[in-house]
Design an enzyme around this catalytic site. Sequence first.
Site, PDB file in Angstrom:
ATOM      1  N   TRP A   1      19.173  21.130  44.058  1.00  0.00           N
ATOM      2  CA  TRP A   1      19.672  19.842  43.560  1.00  0.00           C
ATOM      3  C   TRP A   1      20.612  19.181  44.555  1.00  0.00           C
ATOM      4  O   TRP A   1      21.485  19.833  45.134  1.00  0.00           O
ATOM      5  CB  TRP A   1      20.402  20.036  42.235  1.00  0.00           C
ATOM      6  CG  TRP A   1      19.507  20.455  41.120  1.00  0.00           C
ATOM      7  CD1 TRP A   1      19.343  21.734  40.648  1.00  0.00           C
ATOM      8  CD2 TRP A   1      18.643  19.627  40.349  1.00  0.00           C
ATOM      9  NE1 TRP A   1      18.434  21.737  39.623  1.00  0.00           N
ATOM     10  CE2 TRP A   1      17.983  20.454  39.415  1.00  0.00           C
ATOM     11  CE3 TRP A   1      18.360  18.260  40.358  1.00  0.00           C
ATOM     12  CZ2 TRP A   1      17.062  19.965  38.499  1.00  0.00           C
ATOM     13  CZ3 TRP A   1      17.444  17.770  39.443  1.00  0.00           C
ATOM     14  CH2 TRP A   1      16.808  18.616  38.532  1.00  0.00           C
TER      15      TRP A   1
ATOM     16  N   GLU B   1      30.243   7.024  23.327  1.00  0.00           N
ATOM     17  CA  GLU B   1      30.102   8.014  22.251  1.00  0.00           C
ATOM     18  C   GLU B   1      31.346   8.882  22.050  1.00  0.00           C
ATOM     19  O   GLU B   1      31.458   9.595  21.058  1.00  0.00           O
ATOM     20  CB  GLU B   1      28.921   8.946  22.544  1.00  0.00           C
ATOM     21  CG  GLU B   1      27.546   8.317  22.385  1.00  0.00           C
ATOM     22  CD  GLU B   1      27.027   7.683  23.668  1.00  0.00           C
ATOM     23  OE1 GLU B   1      27.853   7.312  24.522  1.00  0.00           O
ATOM     24  OE2 GLU B   1      25.800   7.573  23.815  1.00  0.00           O
TER      25      GLU B   1
END
Length: 533
Positions: A441, A329
């Site tokens: 995380w 992209e």
Amino acid sequence: MFGLMMHRPLLVSSLIEHADRHHGETEVVSREADGSIHRSSWAETHRRARQLANALQELGVKPGDRVGTLGWNHHRHLEAYYAISGMGAVCHTINPRLFPEQIAGIVAHAEDRILLADPQFVPLLESLADRIACLRQVIVMGPLPGNAESAFRLMDYEALLKGASERFDWPQLDERSAAALCYTSGTTGKPKGVLYSHRSTLLHAWAVALPDSLSFSACDAALPVVPLFHANAWGFPYAAALAGSKLVLPNAQLDGASLYGLLESERVTLTAGVPTVWNQLMQYLQAEGRKLHYLKRLGVGGAACPKPIVSYFEDVQQVTVLPGWGMTETSPVAALTQPKARQARLRGDARRKWLGRSGRAPFGVDLEVVDEADNPVPRDGTTFGHLRVRGHWVCSGYYREEADPLVGGWFPTGDVAVMDRDGFMQITDRAKDMIKSGGEWISSIELEQVAASHPAILEAAVIGMPHPHWGERPLLLAVMRPGGETSAEALRRYLEQRVAKWWLPDRIEFVESLPHTATGKLNKAALRLERGL
Ligand code: ADP
């Protein structure tokens, strides 16, 4: 009041015109499928691109039509790049490593009516013929297959060129016209079409050629290991023409010995590819005790590069490694790890640590790391957030998809990253690969990096496993280097000294090999599926 300067559209054809007029004799070298070397030049590439454009026009190709390609890196594919975009059609490169159903889906979605294919991909197309009713004409970029029945009108590339005029005036298109189409490899969902414009392609090539990017010059010999079907080979075919560099195309022979042979015989100074290819080349060079005599810069992207590979090329081979980040992209180059004055002074471990970054933004794209509320996180190198990007060569939508992917004018990348005070960004994970353990995380990439730095480990993958108490816990899958020796216990002790205790994988398994996607990334979706996760 407008300025009084010429307005010339930024067109792909202007690149090949420039390369022909000002670097016409500079070589374009390509390895043929049989291993022999084919020598051409920018002038010859331009001449043959004009012939191919005439042939395609004869076959009914009109501006805006999608023309597919299914081929490795070689001179005919390069000619097709310039012929198709130059005449105003759309060069739709297809990754032959995708699943056949995905290839069929992509050809049908793009409505390719004509396609250029390497001979070895013709049987694949035949097997898909029922599902790609739009496709009727196939130009074979090599010897035609025997006299077997075909579902397509098969044409010989060279025969087509032989009968075609060398005169073709490239149309003066609107620079916003579509030039190329590339589908994402579907790592995180179904493939989506990214439609590059002439303007975006040209500006991207300019940015890639700059000294603080991959740096292309008329004195370079550039070899894209990255395939022409993987996000336009990261701009190599265009940047080489823009700078007048020699271009060397390796075809499908990407094993260590073949690559080394070409890098040496063609005195290649600049190359780029995904980490897996460099891992293979490193193993070959180590096993054979070979030295790279000419290579100066080695670009690596598409995935985080394991540290031992970076160290090997920098320290043993004295090649500057240039880690970069991008996506289909983003054309794809949107960040490169090129030093500012402060980083240029770094040596040894400090330099290697810095080389773990994914890069800083070149002029023309803007990068930002934001929290859940889209506010920029501090640039402290430790606070992570969602990476978003915008710029002249970032997509604004997908081909024939209604949904608008942009949020407030930015493209959300789906990557999680940190940014330091000098603007160097580092990808810590894809958002969906991060492991959430007890509300904190864990970066799977970071754990993989540490595991792969163990001398006995060739490659490592970390995925989250559901856990009744912690939510998720890491599972480490490791591939042993040939001749390497270690155990799960020993590897655990190695990790213990290098990562926080709560990051330590709950399980370590040794496996023969790890699955990769069509663009060479670890295929974590497949790993999860295999384990019913
Ligand atoms: P896909 O179609 O699989 O998304 P792309 O080649 O477009 O294929 O992949 C882009 C993704 O690759 C990025 O979003 C990022 O997750 C990953 N990637 C690219 N470069 C790096 C890098 N230097 N470090 C870590 N991940 C990277």
